[in-house]
Design a protein around this motif. Structure first.
Motif, PDB file in Angstrom:
ATOM      1  N   VAL A  95       0.659  -1.064  -0.021  1.00  0.00           N
ATOM      2  CA  VAL A  95       0.038  -0.039   0.075  1.00  0.00           C
ATOM      3  C   VAL A  95       0.882   1.279  -0.014  1.00  0.00           C
ATOM      4  CG1 VAL A  95      -1.687   1.308   1.422  1.00  0.00           C
ATOM      5  CG2 VAL A  95      -2.042  -1.116   0.955  1.00  0.00           C
ATOM      6  N   ARG A  96       1.932   1.145   0.804  1.00  0.00           N
ATOM      7  CA  ARG A  96       2.922   2.460   0.684  1.00  0.00           C
ATOM      8  C   ARG A  96       3.448   2.584  -0.469  1.00  0.00           C
ATOM      9  NH1 ARG A  96       3.145   0.938   6.118  1.00  0.00           N
ATOM     10  NH2 ARG A  96       5.060  -0.664   5.901  1.00  0.00           N
ATOM     11  N   ALA A  97       3.831   1.380  -1.233  1.00  0.00           N
ATOM     12  CA  ALA A  97       4.471   1.467  -2.559  1.00  0.00           C
ATOM     13  C   ALA A  97       3.501   2.220  -3.542  1.00  0.00           C
ATOM     14  CB  ALA A  97       5.003   0.269  -3.056  1.00  0.00           C
ATOM     15  N   LEU A  98       2.140   1.517  -3.427  1.00  0.00           N
ATOM     16  CA  LEU A  98       1.092   2.104  -4.449  1.00  0.00           C
ATOM     17  C   LEU A  98       0.969   3.533  -4.155  1.00  0.00           C
ATOM     18  CD1 LEU A  98      -1.212   1.269  -6.430  1.00  0.00           C
ATOM     19  CD2 LEU A  98      -2.594   0.886  -4.550  1.00  0.00           C
ATOM     20  N   ARG A  99       0.892   3.895  -2.938  1.00  0.00           N
ATOM     21  CA  ARG A  99       0.799   5.619  -2.699  1.00  0.00           C
ATOM     22  C   ARG A  99       1.977   6.177  -3.288  1.00  0.00           C
ATOM     23  NH1 ARG A  99      -3.739   8.348  -0.949  1.00  0.00           N
ATOM     24  NH2 ARG A  99      -2.737  10.326  -1.868  1.00  0.00           N
ATOM     25  N   GLU A 100       2.886   5.686  -3.373  1.00  0.00           N
ATOM     26  CA  GLU A 100       4.019   6.574  -4.336  1.00  0.00           C
ATOM     27  C   GLU A 100       3.727   6.533  -5.561  1.00  0.00           C
ATOM     28  OE1 GLU A 100       7.777   4.836  -3.101  1.00  0.00           O
ATOM     29  OE2 GLU A 100       7.411   4.787  -0.958  1.00  0.00           O
ATOM     30  N   HIS A 127       0.979   6.235  -6.895  1.00  0.00           N
ATOM     31  CA  HIS A 127      -0.299   7.113  -7.177  1.00  0.00           C
ATOM     32  C   HIS A 127       0.139   8.592  -7.292  1.00  0.00           C
ATOM     33  CE1 HIS A 127      -4.401   8.503  -7.019  1.00  0.00           C
ATOM     34  NE2 HIS A 127      -4.072   9.065  -6.022  1.00  0.00           N
ATOM     35  N   ASP A 128       0.801   8.935  -6.201  1.00  0.00           N
ATOM     36  CA  ASP A 128       1.332  10.368  -6.074  1.00  0.00           C
ATOM     37  C   ASP A 128       2.081  10.740  -7.336  1.00  0.00           C
ATOM     38  OD1 ASP A 128      -0.165  10.447  -3.816  1.00  0.00           O
ATOM     39  OD2 ASP A 128       1.692  10.448  -2.412  1.00  0.00           O
ATOM     40  N   ARG A 129       2.666   9.724  -7.900  1.00  0.00           N
ATOM     41  CA  ARG A 129       3.617  10.378  -9.002  1.00  0.00           C
ATOM     42  C   ARG A 129       3.090  10.163 -10.377  1.00  0.00           C
ATOM     43  NH1 ARG A 129       9.838   8.968 -10.454  1.00  0.00           N
ATOM     44  NH2 ARG A 129       9.810   9.642 -12.437  1.00  0.00           N
ATOM     45  N   ASP A 130       2.110   8.922 -10.490  1.00  0.00           N
ATOM     46  CA  ASP A 130       1.742   8.815 -11.810  1.00  0.00           C
ATOM     47  C   ASP A 130       0.249   8.704 -12.044  1.00  0.00           C
ATOM     48  OD1 ASP A 130       4.455   8.058 -12.456  1.00  0.00           O
ATOM     49  OD2 ASP A 130       4.067   6.182 -11.913  1.00  0.00           O
ATOM     50  N   ARG A 131      -0.519   8.859 -10.807  1.00  0.00           N
ATOM     51  CA  ARG A 131      -2.114   8.935 -10.900  1.00  0.00           C
ATOM     52  C   ARG A 131      -2.308   7.538 -11.101  1.00  0.00           C
ATOM     53  NH1 ARG A 131      -3.377  12.112  -7.498  1.00  0.00           N
ATOM     54  NH2 ARG A 131      -5.523  11.948  -8.003  1.00  0.00           N
ATOM     55  N   ASP A 166      -6.081   5.606 -10.892  1.00  0.00           N
ATOM     56  CA  ASP A 166      -6.457   7.121 -11.184  1.00  0.00           C
ATOM     57  C   ASP A 166      -7.247   7.721  -9.864  1.00  0.00           C
ATOM     58  OD1 ASP A 166      -7.415   9.618 -12.931  1.00  0.00           O
ATOM     59  OD2 ASP A 166      -9.244   8.718 -12.482  1.00  0.00           O
ATOM     60  N   ARG A 167      -7.942   7.088  -9.199  1.00  0.00           N
ATOM     61  CA  ARG A 167      -8.747   7.404  -8.224  1.00  0.00           C
ATOM     62  C   ARG A 167      -7.907   6.454  -6.779  1.00  0.00           C
ATOM     63  NH1 ARG A 167     -14.454   9.048  -9.010  1.00  0.00           N
ATOM     64  NH2 ARG A 167     -14.476   9.502 -11.193  1.00  0.00           N
ATOM     65  N   TRP A 168      -7.640   6.968  -5.890  1.00  0.00           N
ATOM     66  CA  TRP A 168      -7.085   6.461  -4.702  1.00  0.00           C
ATOM     67  C   TRP A 168      -8.258   5.435  -4.147  1.00  0.00           C
ATOM     68  CZ3 TRP A 168      -2.772   4.512  -3.098  1.00  0.00           C
ATOM     69  CH2 TRP A 168      -2.395   3.944  -1.893  1.00  0.00           C
ATOM     70  N   PRO A 169      -8.012   4.066  -3.921  1.00  0.00           N
ATOM     71  CA  PRO A 169      -8.990   3.538  -3.454  1.00  0.00           C
ATOM     72  C   PRO A 169      -9.632   3.553  -2.095  1.00  0.00           C
ATOM     73  CG  PRO A 169      -7.108   2.039  -3.785  1.00  0.00           C
ATOM     74  CD  PRO A 169      -6.771   3.514  -4.401  1.00  0.00           C
ATOM     75  N   ALA A 170     -10.721   3.528  -2.134  1.00  0.00           N
ATOM     76  CA  ALA A 170     -11.291   3.526  -0.524  1.00  0.00           C
ATOM     77  C   ALA A 170     -10.568   2.584   0.391  1.00  0.00           C
ATOM     78  CB  ALA A 170     -12.975   3.470  -0.284  1.00  0.00           C
ATOM     79  N   ASP A 171     -10.420   1.455  -0.075  1.00  0.00           N
ATOM     80  CA  ASP A 171      -9.647   0.451   0.683  1.00  0.00           C
ATOM     81  C   ASP A 171      -8.553  -0.146  -0.013  1.00  0.00           C
ATOM     82  OD1 ASP A 171      -8.864  -1.907   2.020  1.00  0.00           O
ATOM     83  OD2 ASP A 171     -10.508  -2.244   3.090  1.00  0.00           O
ATOM     84  N   ARG A 211      -3.008  -4.850 -11.432  1.00  0.00           N
ATOM     85  CA  ARG A 211      -2.348  -4.386 -10.520  1.00  0.00           C
ATOM     86  C   ARG A 211      -0.845  -4.357 -10.433  1.00  0.00           C
ATOM     87  NH1 ARG A 211      -7.515  -3.401 -10.746  1.00  0.00           N
ATOM     88  NH2 ARG A 211      -8.622  -3.697  -8.812  1.00  0.00           N
ATOM     89  N   LEU A 212      -0.239  -4.071 -11.537  1.00  0.00           N
ATOM     90  CA  LEU A 212       1.233  -4.135 -11.804  1.00  0.00           C
ATOM     91  C   LEU A 212       1.610  -2.478 -11.637  1.00  0.00           C
ATOM     92  CD1 LEU A 212       4.026  -5.304 -12.922  1.00  0.00           C
ATOM     93  CD2 LEU A 212       3.314  -4.693 -15.148  1.00  0.00           C
ATOM     94  N   PHE A 213       2.633  -2.438 -10.790  1.00  0.00           N
ATOM     95  CA  PHE A 213       3.190  -1.050 -10.467  1.00  0.00           C
ATOM     96  C   PHE A 213       4.586  -1.213  -9.856  1.00  0.00           C
ATOM     97  CE2 PHE A 213       0.746  -2.023  -6.848  1.00  0.00           C
ATOM     98  CZ  PHE A 213       1.576  -1.988  -5.806  1.00  0.00           C
ATOM     99  N   THR A 214       5.565  -0.387 -10.241  1.00  0.00           N
ATOM    100  CA  THR A 214       6.890  -0.433  -9.754  1.00  0.00           C
ATOM    101  C   THR A 214       6.934   0.834  -9.068  1.00  0.00           C
ATOM    102  OG1 THR A 214       7.516  -1.572 -11.801  1.00  0.00           O
ATOM    103  CG2 THR A 214       9.259  -0.415 -10.441  1.00  0.00           C
ATOM    104  N   ARG A 215       7.663   0.800  -7.615  1.00  0.00           N
ATOM    105  CA  ARG A 215       7.973   2.096  -7.141  1.00  0.00           C
ATOM    106  C   ARG A 215       8.959   2.984  -7.870  1.00  0.00           C
ATOM    107  NH1 ARG A 215       8.513  -0.187  -0.879  1.00  0.00           N
ATOM    108  NH2 ARG A 215       7.211   1.726  -0.378  1.00  0.00           N
ATOM    109  N   PRO A 216       8.581   4.229  -8.020  1.00  0.00           N
ATOM    110  CA  PRO A 216       9.406   5.221  -8.751  1.00  0.00           C
ATOM    111  C   PRO A 216      10.790   5.056  -8.353  1.00  0.00           C
ATOM    112  CG  PRO A 216       7.516   6.455  -7.619  1.00  0.00           C
ATOM    113  CD  PRO A 216       7.465   5.088  -7.059  1.00  0.00           C
ATOM    114  N   SER A 217      11.305   4.869  -7.081  1.00  0.00           N
ATOM    115  CA  SER A 217      12.759   4.623  -6.744  1.00  0.00           C
ATOM    116  C   SER A 217      13.315   3.281  -7.420  1.00  0.00           C
ATOM    117  CB  SER A 217      12.871   4.619  -5.280  1.00  0.00           C
ATOM    118  OG  SER A 217      12.253   3.480  -5.028  1.00  0.00           O
TER     119      SER A 217
END
Length: 157
Positions: free
Chosen positions: A24-29, A31-35, A38-43, A80-86
């Motif tokens: 979830v912390r990685a997903l937040r990063e 989301h904040d960088r790449d949207r 598109d919408r941050w999930p309620a859960d 649900r594929l994502f890579t942390r910006p770092s």
């Protein structure tokens, strides 16, 4: 970091329930960088679909990427594929895609991505995915538009 250093410090393993807070912390990063999403999930934990087959990529012991594989009638679908910006540039996304490709075996492997996700599209096309169709998404973006999804099929390796 050289490719050999990346390869030696990267591990892909099955995601565990204990991984979810860090995912979830990685997903937040992301989301904040790449949207993405598109919408941050309620859960966000529910959004990550913990009941599905999922893997994480670790670089130097820290979660750097995430992928879900959904088993549908027409084959497997990547989600649900994502890579942390770092971790960008370390081939984490490519490694996750290769991993699920091996897991899928001979079954069809597909994914969808919105046209605005140009970096993701470049990754898919660079790693052997073929555009098979486009369609309007069945959902609305935060700005009120309906995105166009591109459907990709993994080439057999």
């Amino acid at each position: 970091m050289s490719e050999s250093q990346v390869a030696s410090s990267r591990e892909i393993r099955r995601r565990t329930e204990a991984d979810l807070p860090e995912c979830v912390r990685a997903l937040r990063e992301v989301h904040d960088r790449d949207r993405y999403p598109d919408r941050w999930p309620a859960d966000p934990i529910v959004w990550l679909e913990p009941d599905r087959a999922a893997w994480v990529a670790e670089v130097d012991g820290a979660i750097a990427g995430h992928i879900v594989l959904m088993d549908r009638e027409d084959g497997f679908w990547v989600s649900r594929l994502f890579t942390r910006p770092s971790a960008r540039g370390m081939r984490v996304g490519e490694g996750l895609l290769d991993h699920v490709r091996a897991h899928a075996g001979s079954r069809p492997l597909m994914l969808d991505v919105i046209e605005q996700s140009t970096f993701a599209i470049a990754l898919y096309e660079r790693t052997g995915w073929t555009l098979s169709s486009t369609r309007e998404a069945g959902w609305v973006m935060e700005d009120g538009t309906v995105p166009i999804e591109r459907i990709y099929v993994a080439d057999q390796k």
